[in-house]
Write a protein that holds these residues in place. Sequence first.
Motif, PDB file in Angstrom:
ATOM      1  N   GLY A   1       0.835  -1.205   0.000  1.00 52.36           N
ATOM      2  CA  GLY A   1       0.000   0.000   0.000  1.00 52.36           C
ATOM      3  C   GLY A   1       0.867   1.252   0.000  1.00 52.36           C
ATOM      4  N   VAL A   2       0.203   2.372  -0.187  1.00 51.66           N
ATOM      5  CA  VAL A   2       0.895   3.664  -0.190  1.00 51.66           C
ATOM      6  C   VAL A   2       0.247   4.547   0.870  1.00 51.66           C
ATOM      7  CG1 VAL A   2       1.488   5.745  -1.492  1.00 51.66           C
ATOM      8  CG2 VAL A   2       1.485   3.517  -2.638  1.00 51.66           C
ATOM      9  N   GLU A   3       1.065   5.103   1.746  1.00 48.75           N
ATOM     10  CA  GLU A   3       0.564   5.978   2.810  1.00 48.75           C
ATOM     11  C   GLU A   3       1.480   7.192   2.943  1.00 48.75           C
ATOM     12  OE1 GLU A   3      -0.006   5.753   7.639  1.00 48.75           O
ATOM     13  OE2 GLU A   3      -0.465   3.954   6.445  1.00 48.75           O
ATOM     14  N   GLY A   4       0.933   8.372   2.640  1.00 48.03           N
ATOM     15  CA  GLY A   4       1.732   9.600   2.728  1.00 48.03           C
ATOM     16  C   GLY A   4       2.926   9.594   1.798  1.00 48.03           C
ATOM     17  N   GLY A   5       2.793   8.988   0.617  1.00 44.32           N
ATOM     18  CA  GLY A   5       3.901   8.926  -0.342  1.00 44.32           C
ATOM     19  C   GLY A   5       4.893   7.822  -0.035  1.00 44.32           C
ATOM     20  N   ILE A   6       4.651   7.023   1.007  1.00 45.91           N
ATOM     21  CA  ILE A   6       5.547   5.931   1.399  1.00 45.91           C
ATOM     22  C   ILE A   6       4.915   4.595   0.996  1.00 45.91           C
ATOM     23  CG2 ILE A   6       6.660   4.751   3.328  1.00 45.91           C
ATOM     24  CD1 ILE A   6       6.638   7.408   4.823  1.00 45.91           C
ATOM     25  N   ILE A   7       5.680   3.768   0.291  1.00 48.32           N
ATOM     26  CA  ILE A   7       5.208   2.434  -0.085  1.00 48.32           C
ATOM     27  C   ILE A   7       5.485   1.479   1.074  1.00 48.32           C
ATOM     28  CG2 ILE A   7       5.501   0.530  -1.710  1.00 48.32           C
ATOM     29  CD1 ILE A   7       6.466   2.596  -3.759  1.00 48.32           C
ATOM     30  N   ILE A   8       4.467   0.747   1.490  1.00 49.61           N
ATOM     31  CA  ILE A   8       4.599  -0.171   2.633  1.00 49.61           C
ATOM     32  C   ILE A   8       4.317  -1.599   2.163  1.00 49.61           C
ATOM     33  CG2 ILE A   8       3.803  -0.761   4.941  1.00 49.61           C
ATOM     34  CD1 ILE A   8       2.913   2.134   5.290  1.00 49.61           C
ATOM     35  N   ILE A   9       5.336  -2.438   2.304  1.00 50.80           N
ATOM     36  CA  ILE A   9       5.208  -3.866   1.967  1.00 50.80           C
ATOM     37  C   ILE A   9       5.173  -4.634   3.284  1.00 50.80           C
ATOM     38  CG2 ILE A   9       6.172  -5.792   0.653  1.00 50.80           C
ATOM     39  CD1 ILE A   9       7.828  -3.729  -0.899  1.00 50.80           C
ATOM     40  N   SER A  10       4.123  -5.409   3.529  1.00 48.10           N
ATOM     41  CA  SER A  10       3.932  -6.061   4.828  1.00 48.10           C
ATOM     42  C   SER A  10       3.907  -7.581   4.706  1.00 48.10           C
ATOM     43  CB  SER A  10       2.620  -5.592   5.467  1.00 48.10           C
ATOM     44  OG  SER A  10       2.598  -4.191   5.582  1.00 48.10           O
ATOM     45  N   ASN A  11       4.282  -8.227   5.800  1.00 52.50           N
ATOM     46  CA  ASN A  11       4.146  -9.676   5.884  1.00 52.50           C
ATOM     47  C   ASN A  11       4.051 -10.064   7.356  1.00 52.50           C
ATOM     48  OD1 ASN A  11       3.925 -12.357   5.077  1.00 52.50           O
ATOM     49  ND2 ASN A  11       5.582 -12.145   3.556  1.00 52.50           N
ATOM     50  N   SER A  12       3.506 -11.237   7.605  1.00 47.91           N
ATOM     51  CA  SER A  12       3.291 -11.674   8.985  1.00 47.91           C
ATOM     52  C   SER A  12       4.539 -12.356   9.541  1.00 47.91           C
ATOM     53  CB  SER A  12       2.102 -12.644   9.043  1.00 47.91           C
ATOM     54  OG  SER A  12       2.435 -13.850   8.366  1.00 47.91           O
ATOM     55  N   LEU A  13       4.606 -12.422  10.872  1.00 47.65           N
ATOM     56  CA  LEU A  13       5.741 -13.064  11.523  1.00 47.65           C
ATOM     57  C   LEU A  13       5.738 -14.574  11.274  1.00 47.65           C
ATOM     58  CD1 LEU A  13       5.751 -11.182  14.970  1.00 47.65           C
ATOM     59  CD2 LEU A  13       7.184 -10.744  12.959  1.00 47.65           C
ATOM     60  N   ASN A  14       4.558 -15.176  11.242  1.00 45.50           N
ATOM     61  CA  ASN A  14       4.473 -16.614  10.998  1.00 45.50           C
ATOM     62  C   ASN A  14       4.993 -16.966   9.615  1.00 45.50           C
ATOM     63  OD1 ASN A  14       3.446 -17.378  13.496  1.00 45.50           O
ATOM     64  ND2 ASN A  14       1.316 -17.031  12.867  1.00 45.50           N
ATOM     65  N   THR A  15       4.656 -16.135   8.609  1.00 38.18           N
ATOM     66  CA  THR A  15       5.130 -16.421   7.257  1.00 38.18           C
ATOM     67  C   THR A  15       6.643 -16.266   7.171  1.00 38.18           C
ATOM     68  OG1 THR A  15       3.046 -15.685   6.297  1.00 38.18           O
ATOM     69  CG2 THR A  15       4.953 -15.728   4.841  1.00 38.18           C
ATOM     70  N   LEU A  16       7.164 -15.232   7.807  1.00 41.18           N
ATOM     71  CA  LEU A  16       8.590 -14.933   7.694  1.00 41.18           C
ATOM     72  C   LEU A  16       9.448 -15.797   8.609  1.00 41.18           C
ATOM     73  CD1 LEU A  16       8.480 -11.019   7.553  1.00 41.18           C
ATOM     74  CD2 LEU A  16       8.889 -12.596   5.678  1.00 41.18           C
ATOM     75  N   PHE A  17       8.957 -16.088   9.851  1.00 42.21           N
ATOM     76  CA  PHE A  17       9.800 -16.756  10.841  1.00 42.21           C
ATOM     77  C   PHE A  17       9.175 -18.040  11.403  1.00 42.21           C
ATOM     78  CE2 PHE A  17      10.626 -12.168  11.163  1.00 42.21           C
ATOM     79  CZ  PHE A  17      11.964 -12.155  10.778  1.00 42.21           C
ATOM     80  N   GLY A  18       7.954 -18.309  11.072  1.00 42.79           N
ATOM     81  CA  GLY A  18       7.287 -19.506  11.586  1.00 42.79           C
ATOM     82  C   GLY A  18       6.652 -19.289  12.940  1.00 42.79           C
ATOM     83  N   SER A  19       7.020 -18.211  13.663  1.00 43.14           N
ATOM     84  CA  SER A  19       6.422 -17.888  14.951  1.00 43.14           C
ATOM     85  C   SER A  19       6.696 -16.419  15.252  1.00 43.14           C
ATOM     86  CB  SER A  19       6.993 -18.771  16.073  1.00 43.14           C
ATOM     87  OG  SER A  19       8.346 -18.428  16.326  1.00 43.14           O
ATOM     88  N   ASP A  20       6.104 -15.950  16.332  1.00 44.76           N
ATOM     89  CA  ASP A  20       6.287 -14.542  16.652  1.00 44.76           C
ATOM     90  C   ASP A  20       7.530 -14.269  17.469  1.00 44.76           C
ATOM     91  OD1 ASP A  20       5.472 -15.769  18.933  1.00 44.76           O
ATOM     92  OD2 ASP A  20       3.793 -14.418  19.354  1.00 44.76           O
ATOM     93  N   THR A  21       8.285 -15.309  17.842  1.00 38.68           N
ATOM     94  CA  THR A  21       9.499 -15.121  18.635  1.00 38.68           C
ATOM     95  C   THR A  21      10.767 -15.502  17.881  1.00 38.68           C
ATOM     96  OG1 THR A  21       9.235 -17.328  19.611  1.00 38.68           O
ATOM     97  CG2 THR A  21       8.283 -15.453  20.814  1.00 38.68           C
ATOM     98  N   SER A  22      10.648 -16.316  16.831  1.00 41.79           N
ATOM     99  CA  SER A  22      11.827 -16.766  16.082  1.00 41.79           C
ATOM    100  C   SER A  22      12.418 -15.624  15.276  1.00 41.79           C
ATOM    101  CB  SER A  22      11.437 -17.919  15.146  1.00 41.79           C
ATOM    102  OG  SER A  22      12.546 -18.267  14.322  1.00 41.79           O
ATOM    103  N   ALA A  23      13.745 -15.678  15.039  1.00 41.52           N
ATOM    104  CA  ALA A  23      14.424 -14.679  14.217  1.00 41.52           C
ATOM    105  C   ALA A  23      15.059 -15.321  12.990  1.00 41.52           C
ATOM    106  CB  ALA A  23      15.489 -13.954  15.046  1.00 41.52           C
ATOM    107  N   GLU A  24      14.758 -16.634  12.758  1.00 41.24           N
ATOM    108  CA  GLU A  24      15.318 -17.347  11.598  1.00 41.24           C
ATOM    109  C   GLU A  24      14.265 -17.397  10.494  1.00 41.24           C
ATOM    110  OE1 GLU A  24      17.293 -21.685  10.451  1.00 41.24           O
ATOM    111  OE2 GLU A  24      16.842 -21.186  12.532  1.00 41.24           O
ATOM    112  N   LEU A  25      14.647 -16.910   9.310  1.00 36.97           N
ATOM    113  CA  LEU A  25      13.703 -16.832   8.201  1.00 36.97           C
ATOM    114  C   LEU A  25      13.324 -18.218   7.689  1.00 36.97           C
ATOM    115  CD1 LEU A  25      15.348 -13.897   6.219  1.00 36.97           C
ATOM    116  CD2 LEU A  25      13.055 -13.856   7.228  1.00 36.97           C
ATOM    117  N   THR A  26      12.047 -18.394   7.375  1.00 36.38           N
ATOM    118  CA  THR A  26      11.575 -19.605   6.723  1.00 36.38           C
ATOM    119  C   THR A  26      11.918 -19.535   5.244  1.00 36.38           C
ATOM    120  OG1 THR A  26       9.417 -18.641   6.226  1.00 36.38           O
ATOM    121  CG2 THR A  26       9.661 -19.758   8.365  1.00 36.38           C
ATOM    122  N   GLU A  27      11.780 -20.679   4.557  1.00 39.32           N
ATOM    123  CA  GLU A  27      12.048 -20.690   3.114  1.00 39.32           C
ATOM    124  C   GLU A  27      11.071 -19.757   2.390  1.00 39.32           C
ATOM    125  OE1 GLU A  27      14.586 -22.066   1.511  1.00 39.32           O
ATOM    126  OE2 GLU A  27      15.347 -22.629   3.496  1.00 39.32           O
TER     127      GLU A  27
END
Length: 257
Positions: A138-164
Amino acid sequence: MKRNLPLILLLVIATSAFSQRKSELFAEIDTLKTKISKVEQELAKAKREISSSSAEAEALRAENVSLRDANATLLGNLSNFSELSKQNSENVNKAMAALSRKEKQLSGINDMISANDSTAIVSLTQIKQTLGENAKVGVEGGIIIISNSLNTLFGSDTSAELTEEGKTWLGGVADVIKANPNFKAEIEGLNITGEFGPTYNQVASVASTLVSTLEVPADGISISAKDGNFREGINIKLQPDYKGFYAKAKESAKAAQ
């Protein structure tokens, strides 16, 4: 007696003549008095008229002096008004010239803002083509924002290791960042627990992968973590290079002067 008669007659005649002469003298005196009275009246009238004429002459003289002063004041005011009008005209011309310069400056800045907005819109289309139509962008105030969830990226909300899946998504993000070198990237972690340690680890992991593995220039990336207000996840914010923007705006303002 006969001898005194002529003398008596002469005396009577003389007395009669003297009486007549005396009457004539009284009459003449009365006439002279009348004439003198008339002359005095005329003299008094003449004096009044002279006095009135003198007063009128003095009034006219004073009025003439006043008119001369008023005329001099009017001429002075006209001269001052002419000078003031000239100064006002010069001030108006200066103000119009300054306004014209400001309009040119604002026009240049507006053009750059419009260019940034247009770039953001075009980039949004390119990003969706790169990441897929289902990407959260999305675009907010001229800034493009790309979002993703913690589960998709790390498998949980506490992990810091990226999933495939997270690595694949991040590879697309890296392609977007490198395709838009005029944008600065901020990796923002959103937290709902108030414990920002894990959130910093997660955004650091994303930044490290982008720089060391995906070869995104490090000077174009910053990281942050904040309270997500009942939201959590990772936002990649792409925003114009404001430092460069203001430098261009400053140059545009100088050129318009």
